[in-house]
Design a protein around this motif. Sequence first.
Motif, PDB file in Angstrom:
ATOM      1  N   ALA A 202     -10.513  -2.288   3.943  1.00 30.23           N
ATOM      2  CA  ALA A 202     -10.317  -2.021   3.420  1.00 30.23           C
ATOM      3  C   ALA A 202      -9.431  -0.673   3.439  1.00 30.23           C
ATOM      4  CB  ALA A 202     -11.800  -0.473   3.717  1.00 30.23           C
ATOM      5  N   TRP A 203      -8.767  -0.248   3.802  1.00 32.73           N
ATOM      6  CA  TRP A 203      -7.621   0.336   3.139  1.00 32.73           C
ATOM      7  C   TRP A 203      -7.091  -0.105   2.169  1.00 32.73           C
ATOM      8  CZ3 TRP A 203      -2.405  -0.729   3.822  1.00 32.73           C
ATOM      9  CH2 TRP A 203      -2.085  -1.961   4.435  1.00 32.73           C
ATOM     10  N   LYS A 204      -6.872  -1.361   1.832  1.00 35.26           N
ATOM     11  CA  LYS A 204      -6.133  -1.882   1.155  1.00 35.26           C
ATOM     12  C   LYS A 204      -6.766  -1.532  -0.327  1.00 35.26           C
ATOM     13  CE  LYS A 204      -4.643  -5.736   3.700  1.00 35.26           C
ATOM     14  NZ  LYS A 204      -4.743  -7.663   4.154  1.00 35.26           N
ATOM     15  N   ARG A 205      -8.343  -1.393  -0.915  1.00 35.50           N
ATOM     16  CA  ARG A 205      -8.294  -0.789  -1.515  1.00 35.50           C
ATOM     17  C   ARG A 205      -8.071   0.471  -2.153  1.00 35.50           C
ATOM     18  NH1 ARG A 205     -13.195  -2.597   0.343  1.00 35.50           N
ATOM     19  NH2 ARG A 205     -14.201  -0.258   0.331  1.00 35.50           N
ATOM     20  N   ILE A 206      -7.255   1.468  -1.548  1.00 30.49           N
ATOM     21  CA  ILE A 206      -6.798   2.839  -1.160  1.00 30.49           C
ATOM     22  C   ILE A 206      -5.849   3.260  -1.885  1.00 30.49           C
ATOM     23  CG2 ILE A 206      -7.096   4.981  -0.719  1.00 30.49           C
ATOM     24  CD1 ILE A 206      -8.844   4.447   0.850  1.00 30.49           C
ATOM     25  N   ARG A 207      -4.957   3.482  -3.320  1.00 31.85           N
ATOM     26  CA  ARG A 207      -3.917   4.041  -3.863  1.00 31.85           C
ATOM     27  C   ARG A 207      -3.078   4.139  -2.130  1.00 31.85           C
ATOM     28  NH1 ARG A 207      -2.298   7.532  -8.459  1.00 31.85           N
ATOM     29  NH2 ARG A 207      -0.157   6.856  -8.791  1.00 31.85           N
ATOM     30  N   GLN A 208      -2.293   3.279  -2.087  1.00 28.59           N
ATOM     31  CA  GLN A 208      -1.608   4.064  -0.801  1.00 28.59           C
ATOM     32  C   GLN A 208      -0.146   4.830  -1.386  1.00 28.59           C
ATOM     33  OE1 GLN A 208       0.305  -0.277  -0.563  1.00 28.59           O
ATOM     34  NE2 GLN A 208      -1.581  -1.054  -0.189  1.00 28.59           N
ATOM     35  N   ASN A 212       5.629   4.479   4.551  1.00 26.35           N
ATOM     36  CA  ASN A 212       5.734   4.536   5.785  1.00 26.35           C
ATOM     37  C   ASN A 212       4.830   4.057   6.982  1.00 26.35           C
ATOM     38  OD1 ASN A 212       4.600   6.466   8.206  1.00 26.35           O
ATOM     39  ND2 ASN A 212       6.397   8.605   7.221  1.00 26.35           N
ATOM     40  N   PRO A 213       4.818   3.942   7.827  1.00 22.64           N
ATOM     41  CA  PRO A 213       4.159   2.375   8.345  1.00 22.64           C
ATOM     42  C   PRO A 213       3.149   3.537   9.550  1.00 22.64           C
ATOM     43  CG  PRO A 213       6.535   2.250   8.789  1.00 22.64           C
ATOM     44  CD  PRO A 213       6.013   3.390   8.032  1.00 22.64           C
ATOM     45  N   LEU A 214       3.604   4.892   9.449  1.00 25.01           N
ATOM     46  CA  LEU A 214       2.534   6.123  10.071  1.00 25.01           C
ATOM     47  C   LEU A 214       1.406   6.314   9.552  1.00 25.01           C
ATOM     48  CD1 LEU A 214       5.540   8.373  11.931  1.00 25.01           C
ATOM     49  CD2 LEU A 214       3.962   6.430  13.303  1.00 25.01           C
ATOM     50  N   VAL A 215       2.040   6.656   8.075  1.00 24.39           N
ATOM     51  CA  VAL A 215       0.730   7.461   7.728  1.00 24.39           C
ATOM     52  C   VAL A 215      -0.285   5.876   7.242  1.00 24.39           C
ATOM     53  CG1 VAL A 215       0.644   8.101   4.615  1.00 24.39           C
ATOM     54  CG2 VAL A 215       2.072   8.822   5.899  1.00 24.39           C
ATOM     55  N   LEU A 216       0.947   4.538   6.681  1.00 28.03           N
ATOM     56  CA  LEU A 216      -0.044   3.499   6.263  1.00 28.03           C
ATOM     57  C   LEU A 216      -1.143   2.429   7.687  1.00 28.03           C
ATOM     58  CD1 LEU A 216       1.981   1.111   4.122  1.00 28.03           C
ATOM     59  CD2 LEU A 216      -0.015   2.339   3.328  1.00 28.03           C
ATOM     60  N   LEU A 289       1.505   0.895  11.653  1.00 25.28           N
ATOM     61  CA  LEU A 289       1.060  -0.021  10.941  1.00 25.28           C
ATOM     62  C   LEU A 289       2.044  -1.451  11.196  1.00 25.28           C
ATOM     63  CD1 LEU A 289      -1.447  -1.595   8.863  1.00 25.28           C
ATOM     64  CD2 LEU A 289       0.682  -1.356   6.724  1.00 25.28           C
ATOM     65  N   PRO A 290       1.407  -2.227  11.682  1.00 31.47           N
ATOM     66  CA  PRO A 290       3.071  -3.526  11.920  1.00 31.47           C
ATOM     67  C   PRO A 290       3.480  -4.061  10.500  1.00 31.47           C
ATOM     68  CG  PRO A 290       0.645  -4.149  12.843  1.00 31.47           C
ATOM     69  CD  PRO A 290       0.615  -3.375  12.070  1.00 31.47           C
ATOM     70  N   LYS A 291       4.705  -4.787  10.907  1.00 34.44           N
ATOM     71  CA  LYS A 291       5.000  -4.782   9.213  1.00 34.44           C
ATOM     72  C   LYS A 291       4.187  -6.308   8.748  1.00 34.44           C
ATOM     73  CE  LYS A 291      10.137  -3.990  11.605  1.00 34.44           C
ATOM     74  NZ  LYS A 291      11.411  -4.737  11.564  1.00 34.44           N
ATOM     75  N   ASP A 292       4.119  -7.141   9.244  1.00 35.53           N
ATOM     76  CA  ASP A 292       3.546  -8.510   8.893  1.00 35.53           C
ATOM     77  C   ASP A 292       2.031  -8.079   8.806  1.00 35.53           C
ATOM     78  OD1 ASP A 292       1.943  -7.807  10.937  1.00 35.53           O
ATOM     79  OD2 ASP A 292       1.697  -9.693  12.214  1.00 35.53           O
ATOM     80  N   MET A 294       2.585  -4.827   6.318  1.00 34.88           N
ATOM     81  CA  MET A 294       3.306  -3.708   5.241  1.00 34.88           C
ATOM     82  C   MET A 294       2.644  -4.599   4.188  1.00 34.88           C
ATOM     83  SD  MET A 294       4.238  -1.484   6.650  1.00 34.88           S
ATOM     84  CE  MET A 294       5.467  -0.831   5.596  1.00 34.88           C
ATOM     85  N   PRO A 295       3.083  -3.419   2.589  1.00 31.67           N
ATOM     86  CA  PRO A 295       2.081  -4.269   1.896  1.00 31.67           C
ATOM     87  C   PRO A 295       3.523  -4.219   0.984  1.00 31.67           C
ATOM     88  CG  PRO A 295       2.451  -1.962   1.627  1.00 31.67           C
ATOM     89  CD  PRO A 295       1.959  -2.391   3.045  1.00 31.67           C
ATOM     90  N   GLU A 296       3.528  -5.435   0.110  1.00 28.42           N
ATOM     91  CA  GLU A 296       4.925  -6.153  -0.320  1.00 28.42           C
ATOM     92  C   GLU A 296       5.296  -5.269  -1.772  1.00 28.42           C
ATOM     93  OE1 GLU A 296       4.511 -10.553  -1.387  1.00 28.42           O
ATOM     94  OE2 GLU A 296       4.030 -11.045   0.406  1.00 28.42           O
ATOM     95  N   LYS A 297       6.356  -4.910  -1.528  1.00 27.57           N
ATOM     96  CA  LYS A 297       6.893  -5.105  -2.970  1.00 27.57           C
ATOM     97  C   LYS A 297       6.582  -5.137  -4.315  1.00 27.57           C
ATOM     98  CE  LYS A 297      10.800  -2.068  -0.571  1.00 27.57           C
ATOM     99  NZ  LYS A 297      12.251  -1.826  -0.271  1.00 27.57           N
ATOM    100  N   ILE A 298       6.164  -4.524  -5.188  1.00 31.21           N
ATOM    101  CA  ILE A 298       5.924  -5.483  -6.047  1.00 31.21           C
ATOM    102  C   ILE A 298       7.493  -5.888  -6.748  1.00 31.21           C
ATOM    103  CG2 ILE A 298       5.088  -4.762  -8.709  1.00 31.21           C
ATOM    104  CD1 ILE A 298       3.450  -2.394  -7.718  1.00 31.21           C
ATOM    105  N   LYS A 299       7.513  -7.561  -6.940  1.00 32.68           N
ATOM    106  CA  LYS A 299       8.072  -7.811  -7.235  1.00 32.68           C
ATOM    107  C   LYS A 299       8.726  -7.952  -9.175  1.00 32.68           C
ATOM    108  CE  LYS A 299       8.585 -10.751  -3.473  1.00 32.68           C
ATOM    109  NZ  LYS A 299       7.955 -12.240  -2.812  1.00 32.68           N
ATOM    110  N   GLN A 300       9.405  -7.099  -9.066  1.00 35.36           N
ATOM    111  CA  GLN A 300       9.483  -6.852 -10.828  1.00 35.36           C
ATOM    112  C   GLN A 300      10.644  -7.202 -11.282  1.00 35.36           C
ATOM    113  OE1 GLN A 300       7.737  -3.419 -11.585  1.00 35.36           O
ATOM    114  NE2 GLN A 300       5.719  -3.775 -12.595  1.00 35.36           N
ATOM    115  N   GLY A 301      11.838  -7.886 -10.744  1.00 35.93           N
ATOM    116  CA  GLY A 301      13.435  -7.440 -11.266  1.00 35.93           C
ATOM    117  C   GLY A 301      13.560  -5.958 -10.796  1.00 35.93           C
ATOM    118  N   ALA A 302      14.707  -6.119 -12.368  1.00 34.00           N
ATOM    119  CA  ALA A 302      14.886  -4.550 -12.290  1.00 34.00           C
ATOM    120  C   ALA A 302      14.364  -4.082 -12.468  1.00 34.00           C
ATOM    121  CB  ALA A 302      16.245  -5.041 -13.180  1.00 34.00           C
TER     122      ALA A 302
END
Length: 412
Positions: A202-208, A212-216, A289-292, A294-302
């Motif tokens: 459910a947490w994935k629907r909330i704006r992150q 920070n792993p502790l906060v997430l 939150l475990p490393k695996d 963690m939400p991926e960084k948005i891959k937007q190039g530069a």
Amino acid sequence: MKIHPLITTTEALSDLCDRLAKSEFVAVDTEFMRENTYWPELCLVQIANTEEAAAIDPMAPGIDLKPLLDLMCDNEDVLKVFHAGSQDVEIIVNLTQRTPHPIFDTQIAMMAISQSEQIGYANLVETWMGLTIDKGARFTDWSRRPLSDRQIEYAIGDVTHLATIFPRILKKLIKTGRGLWLDAEMEKLADPSNYITDPGQAWKRIRQPGRNPLVLGRMKALAGWRESEAQHKNIPRGRIMRDETLADIASHPPKTQADLAKVRGLSAAWRDNDIGKRLMKILADAEPLPKDEMPEKIKQGAPLGKEGALVADLLKLLLKIRAREIDVAPRLLTRADEMEALAAGARDLPVLQGWRFEVFGKDALDLVEGKLAFAVERGKLKMTHIDDVIVVATEPEPAAEHAADPDTLAAE
């Protein structure tokens, strides 16, 4: 078309479904209430084919909806047609843990044959049938009994019109050859995972708030706890705690239960009641939150930057032109965030795959790479491909208009 009286018995429902099971398709709609509950309360089901239509009362004493649910989920020979049907499908998933299949949504289909992105049912009926729907019963309390004749007539109209319109939409889809475009969209609509809420996700629907792993970790724990509380009490999750409040607590956790009285969005009673105690325990037990996970960084190039933003604006203009040219809804081709990612250098995007690439993505990529330009022709904005520059070799001109004779220079 024959309109049956309100169906209130299992026997009448079974007879209806036996006949409908021989149809090529059925149009389906539901009426429900969910303003005060977590789970939508099913109040009425309307169903029709080209010959008959009926409203079914799921709140009638002793009625068993199994014949209807079997038709929806087990009969692969009958196409189930909805309009903007995600909430209707959700109700069936809640009852069966399965989705209706095969499935067709006329709102999505309209995106492939017109520039209508989210056409409402009333506008659909007016467009295809020239009729104006009476919206007087639209906001009625469908849970109250008895239902009036006007309510039932209004509700059945949602499927009788749809049963007439669907074959026309299908004919146009076949004519344009765009039916295959919709396969993935319809399968997405039929995926049960879109409707089953896992508290652990459910947490994935909330704006992150950052990465920070502790906060997430606290956000995941709080969101899962809130979802379970809402499901158990059958109340909307927002009645437990709003998203903004949850994110604030995850970022700035209170040190004691008494501090909950200072949190904006929570009742002062949380400082000493049971739900406040449960919240504090959730916070105390939350782990990073475990490393695996963690939400991926948005891959937007530069980073997009000012120039990239201008390119994204050009892509949006290109999208409007292409959507107008082929008469489809822009949203069916791509989204704004996808075009921004393309402008920033990303290439692993849905718009650059499959039919979307052929219809729009190829030109979008050419524009980003400088191979496409805009032109005005007869007052209309169009796209034009830039031809490769051809360099023509020419004889060099003399250094001076009257060149001196070499022999004369030598004599001097």
